[in-house]
Design a protein around this motif. Structure first.
Motif, short mmCIF file in Angstrom:
data_model
loop_
_atom_site.label_atom_id
_atom_site.label_comp_id
_atom_site.label_asym_id
_atom_site.label_seq_id
_atom_site.Cartn_x
_atom_site.Cartn_y
_atom_site.Cartn_z
N LYS A 243 -5.41 -9.57 4.94
CA LYS A 243 -5.64 -8.29 5.65
C LYS A 243 -7.11 -7.97 5.43
O LYS A 243 -7.55 -7.83 4.29
N PHE B 48 -12.00 -0.15 1.19
CA PHE B 48 -11.17 1.03 1.01
C PHE B 48 -10.31 0.83 -0.24
O PHE B 48 -10.04 -0.29 -0.64
N GLY B 49 -9.86 1.93 -0.79
CA GLY B 49 -8.87 1.82 -1.86
C GLY B 49 -9.17 2.74 -3.01
O GLY B 49 -8.40 3.61 -3.34
N CYS C 184 -7.84 -4.51 10.41
CA CYS C 184 -7.74 -3.10 10.61
C CYS C 184 -9.05 -2.54 10.10
O CYS C 184 -9.66 -3.15 9.26
N LEU C 185 -9.65 -1.61 10.60
CA LEU C 185 -9.14 -0.50 11.34
C LEU C 185 -10.10 -0.23 12.49
O LEU C 185 -11.26 -0.55 12.35
N ASP D 125 -10.15 -5.46 6.19
CA ASP D 125 -10.13 -4.03 6.50
C ASP D 125 -11.54 -3.44 6.46
O ASP D 125 -12.18 -3.42 5.40
N ASP E 188 -2.10 -5.39 -1.05
CA ASP E 188 -3.14 -4.61 -0.36
C ASP E 188 -4.30 -4.38 -1.34
O ASP E 188 -4.43 -5.08 -2.35
N SER E 189 -5.15 -3.40 -1.05
CA SER E 189 -6.34 -3.17 -1.87
C SER E 189 -5.95 -2.84 -3.31
O SER E 189 -4.82 -2.42 -3.58
N TYR F 279 -5.93 -9.11 0.35
CA TYR F 279 -6.65 -8.06 1.09
C TYR F 279 -8.14 -8.15 0.76
O TYR F 279 -8.52 -8.36 -0.39
N MET G 157 1.78 -0.61 9.25
CA MET G 157 3.01 -0.84 8.47
C MET G 157 4.05 0.19 8.87
O MET G 157 3.71 1.29 9.31
N TRP H 238 0.78 -1.24 0.00
CA TRP H 238 0.00 0.00 0.00
C TRP H 238 0.82 1.30 0.00
O TRP H 238 0.63 2.16 -0.86
C1 GLA Z 1 -7.08 1.69 4.76
C2 GLA Z 1 -5.96 1.00 5.53
C3 GLA Z 1 -4.67 1.06 4.75
C4 GLA Z 1 -4.85 0.48 3.36
C5 GLA Z 1 -5.98 1.21 2.66
C6 GLA Z 1 -6.32 0.60 1.32
O1 GLA Z 1 -6.89 3.05 4.71
O2 GLA Z 1 -5.82 1.62 6.78
O3 GLA Z 1 -3.67 0.35 5.44
O4 GLA Z 1 -5.13 -0.88 3.44
O5 GLA Z 1 -7.16 1.17 3.45
O6 GLA Z 1 -7.30 1.34 0.70
#
Ligand code: GLA
Length: 509
Positions: A255, A195-196, A285-286, A257, A147-148, A187, A345, A112
């Motif tokens: 992951k 998210f993303g 997360c989160l 999220d 990640d996303s 992810y 991270m 990410w």
């Molecule tokens: C959130 C997470 C980040 C990442 C983004 C991807 O903001 O906190 O670590 O994974 O989403 O869109």
């Protein structure tokens, strides 16, 4: 001294005598595929041996890959050996079958902060090549996590989320990462859209379709938790299809999220992963909230409550230290082998700028040392998230210091305790004159790691009376960043720490 202190520069990873690095314990489930690549520095070719492996596992002499599937649960104390033309190394190691993975904080890389929505197949292969080629894998960095923004539409034989056009063949990508002795992560989110990058989002210029998550349809009226930013959990749940797909792709890590991390969605996914034929690490997360700590510990292997850590000092201080003031301390009883409170991270190394270009890190060298020290000692998972191709010698030395990593990976898994906090802000000045923290982490061999952090803008002498740790006899002190034994002067241990910097010392009684 100077910015970045005297941290020991990393030696080339593939020269000289063998040295076995990383954790000294590895956990897995019985009857599931087991894979551990012994992290070792030293000239190749190298020959590996493992004495006392549980039934079902064997080590490949030329690569040091321990593979197979352990037949029975139990704790197996084994002896790892590595030899080359220059000499040999031995290390006691425990294979723990039955307690699952993540007995020490997961280490690796996540896409990410380096590539954002531009992550693609070749960037993941590049990261795998860099982890191995630069000797970070030889020091314990294992996971390569997508990640996303890998997601395309739902479909295929399993009615699962399919990859978008940037990932032409997930299974071949996963095979590639595994062939390097690494593990691979994916992810997702229980939301309909993670998210993303979203419909109407001005940053949606990478050409991919709308991102989708593990649910679809209208908002689930039974879902008791309010989601922010127009995201929600849909009435149709597809987690089982997605897990089946990730098993087929041979993923090792998820992951997951969404926010807040409600225990219902957590358990739904966590149970499927635990009951699947593979060992998965589940990272959530989160906004993990302390009232759900028992559920996180049961179903996940790491959880994050704080916002993303960025490469600026206030963000690092907030996530590592201010959070410590208001809630990180509460997580101490829950963080340990099998489940870790995550500081996010590492916001270290070259960060995302554009599609194919990273920019240099914005933290000063001292701040980067303080960040790595805090993450190592906390202990938080160590997930790099930078353009690995562009890391410089200083950053390599920061990421790869074997003594610092050993403190993070210590098998006791004890969270650091706040030993001392000093703040002094005279009424006449707007800024704190003294602002320091001392953290102490107990290690499995009876020694302690001490982190001395200077959060102020001036060089400070930070001292600790070691009798506060119950240390009253003779002791040895070693500066882990400099890889150097220190002169001892009585029970009061004192070191100069540069502004926004840190020192990390191992005290052996
Ligand atoms: C959130 C997470 C980040 C990442 C983004 C991807 O903001 O906190 O670590 O994974 O989403 O869109």
């Amino acid at each position: 001294m100077g910015d970045g202190m005297n941290i020991a520069r990393l030696k080339p990873w593939d020269e000289g005598c063998p040295s076995i690095n990383g954790p000294d314990i590895c956990g897995a489930s019985a009857g599931k595929p087991f894979f551990y690549a012994v992290p070792a520095t030293g000239q190749r070719p190298m020959e590996f041996e493992a004495e006392g492996l549980p039934e079902g596992l064997s080590i490949k002499a030329s690569s040091g890959y321990i593979e197979g599937s352990a037949l029975k649960e139990g704790e197996f104390d084994i002896l790892l050996r590595a030899k080359n033309v220059h000499g040999k190394a031995e290390r006691e190691f425990r294979v723990s079958i039955g307690r699952g993975p993540a007995l020490t904080p997961p280490m690796g890389w996540n896409s990410w902060n380096a590539w954002r929505m531009w992550v693609d197949d070749s960037k993941i292969r590049q990261a795998a090549d860099a982890l191995t080629g630069k000797g970070l894998a030889a020091r314990g960095y294992t996971f390569v996590n997508i990640d996303s923004c890998w997601q395309g539409p739902r479909g295929g034989r399993l009615n699962s989320i399919q990859p978008n056009s940037k990932f032409p063949d997930m299974k071949s990508l996963s095979d590639y990462v595994h062939s390097r002795g690494l593990k691979i992560g994916i992810y997702s989110s229980p939301w309909t859209a993670p998210f993303g990058c979203h419909k109407g989002d001005p940053s949606r210029y990478w050409g991919g379709p709308d991102l989708i998550g593990c649910s679809s349809g209208d908002p689930d009226p039974d879902y008791p938790f309010k989601a922010g930013q127009g995201m929600y959990i849909g009435i149709n749940k597809h987690e089982a299809c997605d897990v089946a797909q990730w098993v087929e792709w041979e993923m090792d890590y998820l992951k997951y999220d969404w926010t807040p991390n409600d225990p219902v969605s957590l358990e739904r996914m966590g149970r499927l992963l635990k009951e699947s034929p593979r060992d998965f690490i589940m990272s959530i997360c989160l906004e993990a909230r302390i009232e759900n700590a028992v559920a996180f510990k049961r179903w996940a292997h790491m959880w994050r409550g704080i916002p993303d850590t960025r490469d600026n000092w206030p963000s690092v201080v907030k996530n590592a230290f201010l959070s410590d003031d208001w809630f990180n301390e509460d997580w101490r009883p829950y963080s340990g082998p099998g489940g870790w409170h995550d500081l996010d991270m590492l916001a270290l190394g070259p960060q995302f700028e554009t599609k194919d270009k990273s920019r240099p890190n914005r933290l000063t060298k001292n701040e980067q040392v303080a960040c790595m020290t805090a993450w190592a000692l906390y202990p938080s998972p160590l997930l790099l998230s930078c353009d690995l191709e562009a890391v410089d010698d200083f950053e390599m030395s920061l990421f790869g210091n074997e003594e610092v990593i050993a403190i993070n990976q210590d098998r006791l898994g004890r969270p650091a305790c706040r030993l001392k906090e000093e703040r002094f802000q005279p009424v006449s000045s707007g800024r704190p004159v003294r602002n320091s923290r001392v953290w102490a982490k107990e290690l499995a061999d009876g020694s302690f790691a001490l982190g001395l952090f200077n959060l102020s803008d001036r060089t400070s002498e930070i001292s600790v009376d070691l009798r506060e740790l119950g240390i009253d006899g003779s002791l040895r002190a070693r500066n882990a960043w400099e890889k150097r034994d220190l002169e001892r002067t009585g029970h009061v241990f004192s070191l100069q720490v540069e502004p926004h910097g840190a020192q990390l010392v191992k005290i052996t009684v």
